[in-house]
Design a protein around this motif. Sequence first.
Motif, short mmCIF file in Angstrom:
data_model
loop_
_atom_site.label_atom_id
_atom_site.label_comp_id
_atom_site.label_asym_id
_atom_site.label_seq_id
_atom_site.Cartn_x
_atom_site.Cartn_y
_atom_site.Cartn_z
N TYR A 36 0.84 -1.19 0.00
CA TYR A 36 0.00 0.00 0.00
C TYR A 36 0.89 1.25 0.00
O TYR A 36 1.68 1.46 0.93
CB TYR A 36 -0.91 0.00 1.22
CG TYR A 36 -1.65 -1.30 1.42
CD1 TYR A 36 -2.62 -1.70 0.52
CD2 TYR A 36 -1.36 -2.13 2.51
CE1 TYR A 36 -3.30 -2.91 0.69
CE2 TYR A 36 -2.03 -3.33 2.69
CZ TYR A 36 -2.99 -3.71 1.77
OH TYR A 36 -3.65 -4.91 1.95
N GLU A 37 0.74 2.07 -1.00
CA GLU A 37 1.61 3.23 -1.15
C GLU A 37 1.50 4.15 0.06
O GLU A 37 0.41 4.51 0.51
CB GLU A 37 1.22 3.99 -2.41
CG GLU A 37 2.12 5.18 -2.72
CD GLU A 37 1.74 5.87 -4.01
OE1 GLU A 37 2.28 6.96 -4.27
OE2 GLU A 37 0.90 5.31 -4.77
N GLY A 38 2.66 4.50 0.62
CA GLY A 38 2.71 5.44 1.73
C GLY A 38 2.26 4.87 3.06
O GLY A 38 2.10 5.63 4.03
N HIS A 39 2.10 3.56 3.15
CA HIS A 39 1.60 2.94 4.39
C HIS A 39 2.74 2.24 5.10
O HIS A 39 3.34 1.31 4.57
CB HIS A 39 0.49 1.94 4.05
CG HIS A 39 -0.07 1.24 5.25
ND1 HIS A 39 -0.82 1.88 6.21
CD2 HIS A 39 0.01 -0.06 5.65
CE1 HIS A 39 -1.19 1.01 7.14
NE2 HIS A 39 -0.68 -0.17 6.83
N GLY A 40 3.04 2.67 6.31
CA GLY A 40 4.06 2.00 7.09
C GLY A 40 5.43 2.62 6.93
O GLY A 40 5.60 3.69 6.33
N PRO A 41 6.45 1.94 7.47
CA PRO A 41 7.80 2.50 7.47
C PRO A 41 8.44 2.48 6.09
O PRO A 41 7.91 1.88 5.14
CB PRO A 41 8.55 1.58 8.44
CG PRO A 41 7.83 0.27 8.32
CD PRO A 41 6.38 0.63 8.12
N GLY A 42 9.59 3.14 5.99
CA GLY A 42 10.33 3.16 4.74
C GLY A 42 11.76 2.70 4.95
O GLY A 42 12.04 1.84 5.80
N PRO A 203 -0.99 -3.74 10.54
CA PRO A 203 -2.34 -3.85 9.97
C PRO A 203 -2.46 -3.10 8.65
O PRO A 203 -1.76 -2.11 8.40
CB PRO A 203 -3.24 -3.23 11.05
CG PRO A 203 -2.44 -3.30 12.31
CD PRO A 203 -1.01 -3.14 11.89
N ALA A 204 -3.35 -3.58 7.82
CA ALA A 204 -3.61 -2.92 6.55
C ALA A 204 -4.35 -1.61 6.78
O ALA A 204 -4.91 -1.36 7.85
CB ALA A 204 -4.46 -3.84 5.67
N PRO A 205 -4.34 -0.71 5.77
CA PRO A 205 -5.19 0.48 5.88
C PRO A 205 -6.64 0.08 6.11
O PRO A 205 -7.05 -1.06 5.84
CB PRO A 205 -5.00 1.16 4.51
CG PRO A 205 -3.71 0.64 4.00
CD PRO A 205 -3.58 -0.77 4.52
N ALA A 206 -7.42 1.03 6.57
CA ALA A 206 -8.79 0.74 7.01
C ALA A 206 -9.64 0.10 5.91
O ALA A 206 -10.54 -0.70 6.20
CB ALA A 206 -9.45 2.02 7.51
N ASP A 207 -9.39 0.43 4.66
CA ASP A 207 -10.23 -0.09 3.58
C ASP A 207 -9.64 -1.34 2.92
O ASP A 207 -10.10 -1.76 1.86
CB ASP A 207 -10.45 0.99 2.52
CG ASP A 207 -9.14 1.50 1.92
OD1 ASP A 207 -8.08 1.30 2.55
OD2 ASP A 207 -9.17 2.08 0.83
N GLN A 208 -8.60 -1.93 3.53
CA GLN A 208 -7.96 -3.12 2.98
C GLN A 208 -7.93 -4.23 4.02
O GLN A 208 -8.10 -3.97 5.22
CB GLN A 208 -6.53 -2.79 2.52
CG GLN A 208 -6.44 -1.72 1.46
CD GLN A 208 -6.97 -2.16 0.13
OE1 GLN A 208 -7.04 -3.35 -0.18
NE2 GLN A 208 -7.36 -1.19 -0.70
N ALA A 209 -7.70 -5.46 3.56
CA ALA A 209 -7.79 -6.61 4.48
C ALA A 209 -6.44 -7.20 4.86
O ALA A 209 -6.27 -7.69 5.97
CB ALA A 209 -8.66 -7.71 3.85
N LEU A 210 -5.46 -7.18 3.95
CA LEU A 210 -4.22 -7.92 4.15
C LEU A 210 -3.15 -7.06 4.81
O LEU A 210 -2.71 -6.07 4.24
CB LEU A 210 -3.71 -8.46 2.81
CG LEU A 210 -2.44 -9.32 2.87
CD1 LEU A 210 -2.70 -10.61 3.61
CD2 LEU A 210 -1.91 -9.60 1.46
N GLY A 211 -2.74 -7.46 6.02
CA GLY A 211 -1.65 -6.78 6.68
C GLY A 211 -0.30 -7.23 6.16
O GLY A 211 -0.20 -8.06 5.25
N THR A 212 0.77 -6.69 6.74
CA THR A 212 2.13 -6.99 6.30
C THR A 212 2.98 -7.37 7.50
O THR A 212 3.04 -6.63 8.48
CB THR A 212 2.77 -5.78 5.61
OG1 THR A 212 1.94 -5.36 4.52
CG2 THR A 212 4.15 -6.12 5.08
#
Length: 221
Positions: A36-42, A203-212
């Motif tokens: 997910y673009e821009g989601h989580g660390p870099g 956790p995934a963004p609120a509108d998505q299901a699959l975490g990382t």
Amino acid sequence: MPRTSHDPVLFWDRYKPDRDGPSPPPDATAFEWTQYEGHGPGAELLGQPRTALELGAAECREASWLARRGVHVTALDLSPVQVERARRWWKDVPGLTIEEGEACSFLRASDQTYDAVYSIWGAVWFTDPEELFPLVAERLSPGGVFAFSHGETPQHLQGRRPVYGKGPEGREMTVDRWCHPPEVWADLAHGHGFRDVRARCLPAPADQALGTIIVEARLPA
């Protein structure tokens, strides 16, 4: 004739098959551990490495991002199709070397060490950690970072599991994937000499299901 084949090279040759597409503009790439673009660390999870090795680099987007910021990066992928595309896309990026090969074989054959070894939904997910982790430890500099991510997997799917895809003429293909929850990855890392291990499921963004699942570990300095 069997309708299922186990050919990892062909499997990954057919991954993201738009090999003739144009290279993305440099400012369109980023260093992402999740899908997910821009989601989580870099890239901060790697510290400030001078040298880095990416295992299972595919399109080499993250490797090229690091190299453009002065890191000497070796990007490794099993698939000649992925390697050819990445070399064409990033041929003008200084400090980026793109190699073709299998992760364990490459690490065994090399005597080079790196400040960081990382994998983003790449080879760490698809290689036996009991074989891979000690080889990574041998190729890391003292105090070096080993970090990787992969998709969240259901609790009932643990250990070595086949992943299915479609090959030529509709034939089913498989490739092995190692599915572990964060606590098992942490135990494996500790067992092979890594320290300061942090393993978690983002956790995934609120509108998505699959975490990382993201794992960070260091060699003792």
